[in-house]
Structure formats: structure tokens, C-alpha cells
Design an enzyme around this catalytic site. Structure first.
Site, short mmCIF file in Angstrom:
data_model
loop_
_atom_site.label_atom_id
_atom_site.label_comp_id
_atom_site.label_asym_id
_atom_site.label_seq_id
_atom_site.Cartn_x
_atom_site.Cartn_y
_atom_site.Cartn_z
N ASP A 1 32.17 38.37 38.04
CA ASP A 1 31.92 37.66 39.31
C ASP A 1 32.65 38.32 40.48
OD1 ASP A 1 30.85 35.76 40.93
OD2 ASP A 1 32.19 34.13 40.33
N ARG B 1 33.07 43.82 45.43
CA ARG B 1 33.92 45.01 45.60
C ARG B 1 33.39 46.20 44.82
NH1 ARG B 1 38.99 41.67 43.43
NH2 ARG B 1 37.69 40.02 44.31
N ASP C 1 24.91 35.33 49.55
CA ASP C 1 25.87 36.38 49.23
C ASP C 1 25.44 37.76 49.74
OD1 ASP C 1 28.42 36.83 48.21
OD2 ASP C 1 27.71 37.33 46.20
N ASP D 1 24.15 35.81 43.56
CA ASP D 1 25.35 36.03 42.75
C ASP D 1 25.53 34.87 41.77
OD1 ASP D 1 27.77 36.70 41.66
OD2 ASP D 1 28.96 36.31 43.49
N LYS E 1 27.73 43.92 52.26
CA LYS E 1 27.47 43.46 50.90
C LYS E 1 26.11 42.76 50.82
CE LYS E 1 29.14 40.05 47.45
NZ LYS E 1 30.21 39.10 47.07
N GLU F 1 32.01 41.06 41.84
CA GLU F 1 31.01 42.13 41.88
C GLU F 1 30.88 42.78 43.25
OE1 GLU F 1 30.33 39.07 42.48
OE2 GLU F 1 29.04 39.26 44.24
N LYS G 1 29.08 31.54 37.10
CA LYS G 1 29.61 30.52 38.01
C LYS G 1 29.23 29.13 37.49
CE LYS G 1 29.56 33.15 42.35
NZ LYS G 1 31.00 33.07 42.63
#
Ligand code: BES
Ligand code: MN
Ligand code: ZN
Length: 490
Positions: free
Chosen positions: A341, A345, A282, A264, A259, A343, A271
Site C-alpha cells: 500500500d 513512492r 489517488d 489504490d 502520482k 505504492e 485497504k
């Protein structure tokens, strides 16, 4: 920084530092006796008096009469000694030596060890620690001269030949510090384009490697609708970065997918403000698989490896994707986005579909995927979930070997219920219960039945506190796993 092995338990006098670990109340072994002699009897004295408690990672500086620095590091109670205590203590000792006015150090291994850790393993862990101890983030700050950590060479002192283990530890350490650096770089520098440039740099440095970058237009043509949706609110174009290493002819490759969300914000499902800066980490799934790629290329392992990094920035904007959107993934499955959020996956599902086109032996994806994983396992261990229990077991075993532990969570079919949507084939969140498992279950929907696959959630281990920076985990686990597999093969 160079890490070498030296087969000798004799401290050499010269202008290098000596690093030596001791237990509380230790009666010194042969090496300890020699170091004590070098230090004019001070080591024995300080241990006898109990003035130096030898707590884990506690440091004591001694000097020989000629001024040679001797860094003594505590290893804690003997019956509590383990790989973790050793690794931490060695890292601190090396770091300390790096602040002295020497260019090299000799690192001695404790010879008495209760918990049966073979010398070869200690030598490997010491080599890893040598890199971590001398790594310092300097890229975007001015470090005063007297705070700089530097060594040209660390020699791991061994009683018998540990060459290949030291070399493996050296290569893992090199991969690890590269991963840490990628994590520590700010998100305005380390963006998707930066990761693409990094891949080019890496393949320029190592034999038998090549890279490919799929740019946003290509991803569009291919139909990577899930990945592109996440990046569409960002001014930075999305990409898939591919690194390939060939060391085993036409054997099936191992595939690692990481990933690479370079920042993020949560997107429209924004967030909260506090600690949002931590979301620069991230991309540490990407950092981990790139680090492991570097290790494999350093060692020129007899395997084939493909690393796939989907990399995007998740931002809120007039063009951003929104809760309620239904998007079409590369696999053709449609996904209802209920939280922008979730995201990771979404970029991973397209990358996993793509990675399986390489007909891999197995696929391991790595991601800072869920806050729920931090709740479940803290910063101690990553989570592993797999459609093959034997693969999860191998990953746990390789992780244990290098003290980069992972712990299995189940992927029972019942969890699939939580991902049902009235408007699409799947929704991208599964509600509060079992957040890490439902995230992995989502990914599993994109894995072919006959494809061995494991998912590592590194949300808790990729960094502990932002001030301490990226840890470089799980480079050791992934590297050791591939080393172990390459040794099984022949
Ligand atoms: N990158 C985060 C996960 C994360 C959170 C990693 C905290 C490390 C520390 C991920 O993209 C995310 O936001 N996950 C959500 C999922 C939820 C919306 C279903 C989470 O964990 O809250
Ligand atoms: Mn998120
Ligand atoms: Zn994320």
C-alpha cells in the site's frame, strides 16, 4: 464558460444576473448604492433591518422591478475577511446564478477591504471562482434540468485594468475544473489508458505542446522495476505519460511529476473496505500537474515545462507484487517492499529518475502520498518538503497568493535511518513515526544532489469528502508558482 473583465463599477441593466458581496451592517459603497437603486431600495432596507446577516456565503435573492436577478452574498465580518472567505462566497454566488434563467452574470468585487487584498488579486480569485462555481460533475449521471448549473459568461467588474490577472484566474480555473473532472471520474473510466488519451487530447488543443506515452513494454525495456511492480497485479497496463510545453526556446524546463494511481486498493496489503472508493482520487497528483499544464498552455507562459505522470492501478491478484519482494528501481537502487500500500513512492521514484533526464531547472512532485499527512494538516493545507528551503518558501508564497496554502515539513538526515533494510538498499515504509516525512525522504533518495526538488503531499487537500468531489487543489498553487517564476525570468 467565458470569463472576461469589464472596467466598470456600474451594474448594467439587462437580462444578466448581478452578483454582489456585502458585509454585515454595511454602509453601501458607490456600486452598492447603484445596485440598491436597481433593486428599488430593497438592499438597503434588508441590511438596515439586519434581516440578512451577511454570514460568509449566505445568499439573498433580489429582483429589479423589471425582473433582473440580483444575487447578494454575505462576506462575513469585515475583520475576518480574507481570500478564502471571498473565494468561497464568490463560488457560491456564481453557482447560484448558474441555476437561474440567465446566461451571464456581472460579478462585482468588494471595494472596502480591511485586509489589504489588492483589487487585482480579488479579480484573479473571482475568475477562478467563476469556473469552480459553474463546474458540475455530470459525466456519469443524469442531472434533472432544474438542477443544472450553467452560465455562458461571467464578467469580473473592476475599477481599473486587471486584464492579465483576470486572464490568469481564468486559465487557473480552466486547469482546475479539468483536474476536478479527472478526479471525479470513476476508476473504471479514468484508468492509465484514459490519462494517456487525455494527454493526446490536450496536446491537440494547445499550441507549443506535445506528448509521449511510454507503454508497459517500453517501461520494461527501460528497467522501471519499481513502477511496474505496483501495476503488475492489475489488468490495466501501466504507463508513463509525458506532456511537454515549450515557450522559452532552449531554457531548462520546469518538471512536474504527479502520482497517477487511478485506483489504490492497497494491493496484497489490502485497504479496509469502508471508504475504499475514495482511492479513485489517488491520481490527483497527476490531475494537479495536468491541470497546471493546461493553465500554462492557456497562458502560453514564457517557460518550458515537462509534466511526467506515472500511472498505474494498484490491485491484489495472483500476479501482484507482495510484501517481502525486492524490486530494482530505474535508478538501480533495490527496494524491499514491506507494504504494497506504500505504492505511490514506488511509481514516483522511477518517474523522478526519468524526469531528471530532462535536465530540469527544478522538479516538483505532487502526490496523495500519505494518510499521515491528513492526520498532520487535515484538509486545510498541503505539505511541502524540499532539499532547498528557498524553493519550499517560494511554493508557500505562491500558494498564499492564491489561497492554496502549503506548509513546510523538515527533511532532516536522521529520518533516513527509518528506511534502512537488511535485504535491499531501501525499504518502502519507515514505520509509524513521521509517515509523511519518511515517504518524502524515500523520494529524496532518488534525487541528484545538485537537483532542486520539492515534494507536495496533497492527501488532505485533493478532496475533503467524497460527496463534494475533487477540489482541484493544488492547480492554483502550481500555476501561480510557474506564473511567478516566469515573471521573475524577464
Ligand atoms: N494513497 C494512499 C495515501 C492516502 C491515504 C491518501 C488516505 C489519502 C487518504 C497511499 O498510497 C497509502 O496507502 N499510504 C499508506 C502508506 C503506509 C502503508 C506506509 C498510508 O498512508 O497508510
Ligand atoms: Mn496506497
Ligand atoms: Zn496511494
Amino acid at each position: 464558460m467565458k470569463v472576461i473583465q469589464r472596467i466598470s463599477t456600474e451594474p448594467g441593466s439587462g437580462d444578466h444576473a448581478i452578483l454582489f458581496g456585502v458585509f454585515p451592517g454595511d454602509s453601501l459603497n458607490a456600486t452598492g448604492q447603484r445596485i440598491d437603486a436597481l433593486a428599488g431600495g430593497q438592499l438597503k432596507k434588508v441590511l438596515e433591518k439586519g434581516d440578512f446577516r451577511a454570514k460568509p456565503s449566505q445568499l439573498l435573492m433580489l429582483y429589479s422591478p423589471s425582473g433582473q436577478p440580483i444575487v447578494i452574498v454575505g462576506l462575513g465580518e469585515k475583520d475576518r475577511f480574507n481570500k478564502g472567505v471571498f473565494q468561497e462566497a464568490t463560488t457560491r454566488a456564481v453557482e447560484h446564478a448558474g441555476c437561474l434563467s440567465v446566461d451571464s452574470a456581472e460579478c462585482f468585487l468588494p471595494q472596502i477591504n480591511q485586509n489589504d487584498i489588492p483589487e487585482k488579486r480579488l479579480a484573479q480569485l473571482a475568475a477562478i471562482a467563476a469556473h469552480n462555481g459553474t463546474y458540475q460533475y455530470v459525466t456519469t449521471r443524469h442531472v434533472p434540468e432544474d438542477e443544472k448549473v450553467h452560465l455562458d459568461e461571467v464578467a469580473i467588474m473592476v475599477s481599473e485594468d486587471c486584464e492579465s490577472c483576470v486572464r490568469q484566474g481564468d486559465a487557473i480555473g480552466i486547469g482546475m475544473v479539468q483536474a476536478r473532472e479527472l478526479g471525479n471520474l470513476p476508476p473504471n473510466i479514468c484508468n492509465p489508458a484514459y490519462l494517456a488519451a487525455k494527454a493526446e487530447e490536450i496536446t491537440g488543443q494547445y499550441a507549443n505542446t506535445r506528448h509521449r506515452v511510454l507503454n508497459q513494454d517500453e517501461l520494461q525495456d527501460m528497467g522501471m522495476g519499481a513502477l511496474l511492480a505496483v501495476g503488475q497485479g492489475s489488468a490495466n497496463d501501466s504507463r508513463i505519460v509525458v506532456l511537454e510545453y515549450s515557450g522559452a526556446g532552449d531554457a531548462k524546463p520546469y518538471a512536474l511529476v504527479g502520482k497517477g494511481v487511478t485506483f489504490d486498493s492497497g494491493g496484497i496489503s489490502l485497504k479496509p473496505g469502508p471508504n475504499m472508493d475514495e482511492m479513485k482520487y489517488d491520481m490527483m497528483g497527476a490531475g494537479s500537474v495536468i491541470g497546471a499544464f493546461i493553465t500554462v498552455a492557456e497562458l502560453q507562459l514564457p517557460i518550458n515545462l515537462v509534466v511526467v505522470v506515472p500511472t498505474v492501478e494498484n490491485m491484489p491478484d495472483g500476479l501482484a507484487y507482495r510484501p517481502g519482494d525486492v524490486i530494482t528501481s530505474y535508478s538501480g537502487k533495490t527496494i524491499e517492499v514491506l507494504n504494497t500500500d506504500a505504492e505511490g513512492r514506488l511509481i514516483l521514484c522511477d518517474a523522478l529518475t526519468y524526469a531528471q533526464e530532462f535536465d530540469p531547472e527544478l522538479v516538483v512532485d505532487v502526490a496523495t502520498l500519505t494518510g499521515a499527512c491528513v492526520v498532520a494538516l487535515g484538509h486545510v493545507t498541503s505539505a511541502v518538503m524540499s532539499n532547498r528551503d528557498a524553493l519550499a518558501a517560494q511554493l508557500m508564497e505562491s500558494g498564499n497568493a492564491v489561497y492554496d496554502r502549503t506548509w513546510q515539513m523538515p527533511l532532516f538526515d536522521e529520518y533516513k535511518q527509518q528506511l534502512k533494510s537488511p535485504f535491499a538498499d531501501l525499504k518502502n515504509i519507515g514505520g509509524m513515526p513521521a509517515g509523511s516525512i519518511t515517504a518524502a525522504t524515500f523520494l529524496g533518495e532518488f534525487i541528484n544532489e545538485d537537483q532542486p526538488w520539492a515534494h507536495l503531499d496533497i492527501a488532505g487537500v485533493a478532496w475533503r469528502k467524497k460527496e463534494e468531489g475533487a477540489t482541484g487543489r493544488v492547480v492554483p498553487l502550481l500555476s501561480q508558482f510557474l506564473i511567478d517564476r516566469s515573471e521573475q525570468a524577464d
